[in-house]
Design a protein around this motif. Structure first.
Motif, PDB file in Angstrom:
ATOM      1  N   PRO A 212       6.702 -21.431  47.329  1.00 37.94           N
ATOM      2  CA  PRO A 212       7.501 -22.663  47.464  1.00 37.94           C
ATOM      3  C   PRO A 212       7.695 -23.349  46.123  1.00 37.94           C
ATOM      4  CG  PRO A 212       5.264 -23.035  48.224  1.00 37.94           C
ATOM      5  CD  PRO A 212       5.361 -21.567  47.920  1.00 37.94           C
ATOM      6  N   TYR A 213       8.735 -24.125  46.046  1.00 38.71           N
ATOM      7  CA  TYR A 213       9.038 -24.891  44.844  1.00 38.71           C
ATOM      8  C   TYR A 213       7.941 -25.929  44.613  1.00 38.71           C
ATOM      9  CZ  TYR A 213      11.397 -28.253  41.826  1.00 38.71           C
ATOM     10  OH  TYR A 213      11.714 -29.118  40.809  1.00 38.71           O
TER      11      TYR A 213
ATOM     12  N   ASP B  23      11.865 -20.342  56.834  1.00 37.98           N
ATOM     13  CA  ASP B  23      11.086 -19.898  55.676  1.00 37.98           C
ATOM     14  C   ASP B  23      11.869 -20.057  54.379  1.00 37.98           C
ATOM     15  OD1 ASP B  23       8.968 -19.235  57.295  1.00 37.98           O
ATOM     16  OD2 ASP B  23       9.599 -17.158  57.562  1.00 37.98           O
ATOM     17  N   ALA B  24      13.171 -19.779  54.423  1.00 41.71           N
ATOM     18  CA  ALA B  24      13.988 -19.930  53.214  1.00 41.71           C
ATOM     19  C   ALA B  24      14.063 -21.390  52.774  1.00 41.71           C
ATOM     20  CB  ALA B  24      15.387 -19.365  53.455  1.00 41.71           C
ATOM     21  N   VAL B  25      14.279 -22.298  53.713  1.00 38.10           N
ATOM     22  CA  VAL B  25      14.376 -23.723  53.361  1.00 38.10           C
ATOM     23  C   VAL B  25      13.024 -24.265  52.922  1.00 38.10           C
ATOM     24  CG1 VAL B  25      14.930 -26.010  54.261  1.00 38.10           C
ATOM     25  CG2 VAL B  25      16.347 -24.052  54.891  1.00 38.10           C
ATOM     26  N   LYS B  26      11.953 -23.848  53.574  1.00 37.15           N
ATOM     27  CA  LYS B  26      10.616 -24.298  53.171  1.00 37.15           C
ATOM     28  C   LYS B  26      10.331 -23.957  51.712  1.00 37.15           C
ATOM     29  CE  LYS B  26       8.025 -24.198  57.562  1.00 37.15           C
ATOM     30  NZ  LYS B  26       7.273 -25.455  57.417  1.00 37.15           N
ATOM     31  N   ASN B  27      10.589 -22.713  51.333  1.00 36.14           N
ATOM     32  CA  ASN B  27      10.307 -22.295  49.957  1.00 36.14           C
ATOM     33  C   ASN B  27      11.281 -22.902  48.962  1.00 36.14           C
ATOM     34  OD1 ASN B  27       8.113 -20.604  50.665  1.00 36.14           O
ATOM     35  ND2 ASN B  27       9.522 -18.988  51.289  1.00 36.14           N
ATOM     36  N   LYS B  28      12.498 -23.146  49.374  1.00 38.78           N
ATOM     37  CA  LYS B  28      13.489 -23.716  48.466  1.00 38.78           C
ATOM     38  C   LYS B  28      13.246 -25.197  48.228  1.00 38.78           C
ATOM     39  CE  LYS B  28      17.333 -23.549  46.077  1.00 38.78           C
ATOM     40  NZ  LYS B  28      17.440 -22.749  44.833  1.00 38.78           N
ATOM     41  N   MET B  29      12.886 -25.942  49.243  1.00 38.91           N
ATOM     42  CA  MET B  29      12.709 -27.382  49.107  1.00 38.91           C
ATOM     43  C   MET B  29      11.338 -27.738  48.540  1.00 38.91           C
ATOM     44  SD  MET B  29      15.579 -28.638  50.058  1.00 38.91           S
ATOM     45  CE  MET B  29      15.161 -30.368  50.264  1.00 38.91           C
ATOM     46  N   GLY B  30      10.286 -27.110  49.023  1.00 43.30           N
ATOM     47  CA  GLY B  30       8.944 -27.417  48.534  1.00 43.30           C
ATOM     48  C   GLY B  30       8.483 -28.827  48.852  1.00 43.30           C
ATOM     49  N   VAL B  31       8.830 -29.332  50.025  1.00 40.83           N
ATOM     50  CA  VAL B  31       8.432 -30.687  50.412  1.00 40.83           C
ATOM     51  C   VAL B  31       6.934 -30.699  50.723  1.00 40.83           C
ATOM     52  CG1 VAL B  31       8.793 -32.544  52.078  1.00 40.83           C
ATOM     53  CG2 VAL B  31      10.730 -31.159  51.297  1.00 40.83           C
ATOM     54  N   LEU B  32       6.230 -31.709  50.229  1.00 41.39           N
ATOM     55  CA  LEU B  32       4.782 -31.795  50.392  1.00 41.39           C
ATOM     56  C   LEU B  32       4.431 -32.339  51.772  1.00 41.39           C
ATOM     57  CD1 LEU B  32       3.924 -33.305  46.877  1.00 41.39           C
ATOM     58  CD2 LEU B  32       4.047 -30.897  47.551  1.00 41.39           C
TER      59      LEU B  32
ATOM     60  N   SER C  34       6.505 -28.346  53.981  1.00 43.29           N
ATOM     61  CA  SER C  34       6.551 -29.293  55.094  1.00 43.29           C
ATOM     62  C   SER C  34       7.903 -29.329  55.783  1.00 43.29           C
ATOM     63  CB  SER C  34       6.191 -30.698  54.598  1.00 43.29           C
ATOM     64  OG  SER C  34       6.187 -31.621  55.665  1.00 43.29           O
ATOM     65  N   PHE C  35       8.970 -29.183  55.029  1.00 42.40           N
ATOM     66  CA  PHE C  35      10.332 -29.328  55.578  1.00 42.40           C
ATOM     67  C   PHE C  35      11.025 -27.974  55.655  1.00 42.40           C
ATOM     68  CE2 PHE C  35      14.880 -29.963  55.203  1.00 42.40           C
ATOM     69  CZ  PHE C  35      15.125 -30.977  56.108  1.00 42.40           C
ATOM     70  N   PRO C  36      11.590 -27.649  56.843  1.00 44.68           N
ATOM     71  CA  PRO C  36      11.485 -28.319  58.143  1.00 44.68           C
ATOM     72  C   PRO C  36      10.264 -27.816  58.907  1.00 44.68           C
ATOM     73  CG  PRO C  36      13.036 -26.525  58.321  1.00 44.68           C
ATOM     74  CD  PRO C  36      12.545 -26.515  56.899  1.00 44.68           C
ATOM     75  N   SER C  37       9.999 -28.407  60.033  1.00 45.59           N
ATOM     76  CA  SER C  37       8.866 -28.001  60.846  1.00 45.59           C
ATOM     77  C   SER C  37       9.176 -26.698  61.573  1.00 45.59           C
ATOM     78  CB  SER C  37       8.522 -29.095  61.863  1.00 45.59           C
ATOM     79  OG  SER C  37       7.541 -28.644  62.771  1.00 45.59           O
ATOM     80  N   GLY C  38       8.420 -25.646  61.245  1.00 47.65           N
ATOM     81  CA  GLY C  38       8.634 -24.364  61.909  1.00 47.65           C
ATOM     82  C   GLY C  38       8.241 -24.390  63.367  1.00 47.65           C
TER      83      GLY C  38
ATOM     84  N   ILE D 247       9.123 -11.533  57.032  1.00 46.58           N
ATOM     85  CA  ILE D 247       7.673 -11.356  56.862  1.00 46.58           C
ATOM     86  C   ILE D 247       7.258 -11.612  55.415  1.00 46.58           C
ATOM     87  CG2 ILE D 247       5.818  -9.651  56.951  1.00 46.58           C
ATOM     88  CD1 ILE D 247       7.259  -8.380  59.325  1.00 46.58           C
ATOM     89  N   TYR D 248       8.064 -11.166  54.480  1.00 43.63           N
ATOM     90  CA  TYR D 248       7.732 -11.392  53.066  1.00 43.63           C
ATOM     91  C   TYR D 248       7.759 -12.877  52.730  1.00 43.63           C
ATOM     92  CZ  TYR D 248       8.076 -11.381  47.997  1.00 43.63           C
ATOM     93  OH  TYR D 248       7.867 -11.630  46.663  1.00 43.63           O
ATOM     94  N   LEU D 249       8.802 -13.581  53.182  1.00 46.82           N
ATOM     95  CA  LEU D 249       8.886 -15.016  52.906  1.00 46.82           C
ATOM     96  C   LEU D 249       7.741 -15.773  53.565  1.00 46.82           C
ATOM     97  CD1 LEU D 249      12.726 -15.651  53.295  1.00 46.82           C
ATOM     98  CD2 LEU D 249      11.418 -15.571  51.170  1.00 46.82           C
ATOM     99  N   PHE D 250       7.351 -15.338  54.753  1.00 48.05           N
ATOM    100  CA  PHE D 250       6.295 -16.033  55.476  1.00 48.05           C
ATOM    101  C   PHE D 250       4.928 -15.821  54.836  1.00 48.05           C
ATOM    102  CE2 PHE D 250       3.066 -16.122  58.862  1.00 48.05           C
ATOM    103  CZ  PHE D 250       3.233 -17.419  59.322  1.00 48.05           C
TER     104      PHE D 250
END
Length: 345
Positions: free
Chosen positions: A52-53, A135-144, A185-189, A44-47
């Motif tokens: 994001p990066y 959520d972890a990968v989304k915030n770590k990658m920061g893909v637009l 954007s990455f990956p699609s939830g 919930i916190y990450l969401f």
């Protein structure tokens, strides 16, 4: 007196064993619930508050120049539909099992409800895992996202074009949720969640739905689930929310989590009985179709071991008597034949 003391000690041992087992199960449930709540809070916190990066872009990148349009399937709608569909599938499978025309015996509702609750708990564990990874990968990658330029409307030194731009400022408030989402954007939830639900319940239906009145119903339900998940991911591309690579990665993640959870958690936590097999002690020639997971329990003779031994003993005696009587009759017949032959001669 010795017999009574031995029986009392045996009863005390059994009671202490049952009490210890209940205590152990209670501790396991409490610990698992605490772990599940802790991971849920992290998700919930990450969401809601994950940062994001802040990645850069090329100023002439056409893949980020798509217009921002309203999404067809929002996240709350997807989650609500996911849980509603999961409940409908579990209930429908049990109803279809019970409506099987070749089911020879009544359903065991208590055992069925317990199994369904366990299966749904496994489903929730997988849901939590895939959300945590997404959520972890989304915030770590920061893909637009493809609509990043339209959402952010960045200000930067245009004299640096067409080089890579890392220093820029969005004209809208940086704390805006839409801008934060435009960097996830990455990956699609949506693709990951929809494919996880599809694959998980495909496996669930394959192992649980045991009917004989149709050979295609199970296949078409599974196909419908997978097609719905694929269409959900394609809608995200159509709404300019994700790149095709994001959707494909979401599909792979959903399939991986579903198989991973089923193999490592589902097969141990929510065990089901084998079906479609006839027991050796079944003398009624009734099929063990597992009508709502009913087990075919063998019909045993409720006699004590002593009486069983006595019955076997007397049976052998009767067999021995019948054998000896048979031999005696055969000898008498032979003697009669010999006497008749001698008279004729």
């Amino acid at each position: 007196m010795k017999i009574e003391s031995c029986s009392n000690s045996a009863m005390d041992k059994n009671y202490s064993g049952v009490k210890h087992s209940r205590r152990r199960i209670t501790v396991q449930i409490i610990v698992d619930v605490i772990i599940w709540i802790a991971v849920s809070l992290v998700v919930i916190y990450l969401f809601l508050y994950g940062k994001p990066y802040k990645s850069g872009f090329f100023c002439d990148d056409r893949s980020l120049s798509y217009p921002s349009i309203p999404e067809t399937i929002s996240t709350p709608v997807l989650i609500a539909a996911a849980f509603t569909l999961s409940v409908i599938l579990v209930v429908s499978v049990e109803i279809l099992n019970c409506l099987d025309t070749k089911c020879r015996r009544p359903c065991q509702w208590t055992r069925d409800i317990v199994f369904c609750v366990k299966s749904y708990i496994v489903f929730m564990i997988g849901f939590l895992i895939q959300e945590l990874v997404v959520d972890a990968v989304k915030n770590k990658m920061g893909v637009l996202r493809p609509n990043f330029f339209d959402v952010c409307k960045p200000q930067f030194n245009k004299t640096l074009c067409p080089s890579y731009i890392s220093e820029y400022t969005c004209t809208r408030n940086e704390q805006d949720k839409e801008i934060r989402s435009s960097r996830q954007s990455f990956p699609s939830g949506h693709s990951a969640l929809s494919m996880y639900i599809a694959v998980y319940f495909c496996v669930y239906i394959e192992n649980r739905l045991l009917i004989r009145f149709s050979r295609l119903l199970k296949f078409f339900i599974q196909t419908g689930l997978v097609c719905t998940a694929i269409l959900c991911g394609l809608e995200r591309i159509k709404d300019n929310k994700h790149h095709p690579s994001d959707v494909i990665a979401g599909y792979v993640l959903g399939v991986t989590v579903a198989v991973f959870v089923h193999m490592l958690v589902g097969t141990k936590f929510a065990k089901t009985t084998s079906v479609g097999k006839k027991t050796k002690l079944n003398t009624n020639n009734t099929s063990c179709d597992l009508c709502c997971s009913c087990e075919q329990s063998p019909v045993l003779n409720p006699q004590t071991p002593t009486s069983a031994l006595e019955d076997g003993y007397f049976l052998n005696m009767e067999n021995g008597r019948s054998t000896s009587s048979t031999k005696l009759i055969a000898l008498q017949n032979n003697n009669r034949n010999m006497s008749v032959t001698s008279e004729i001669v």
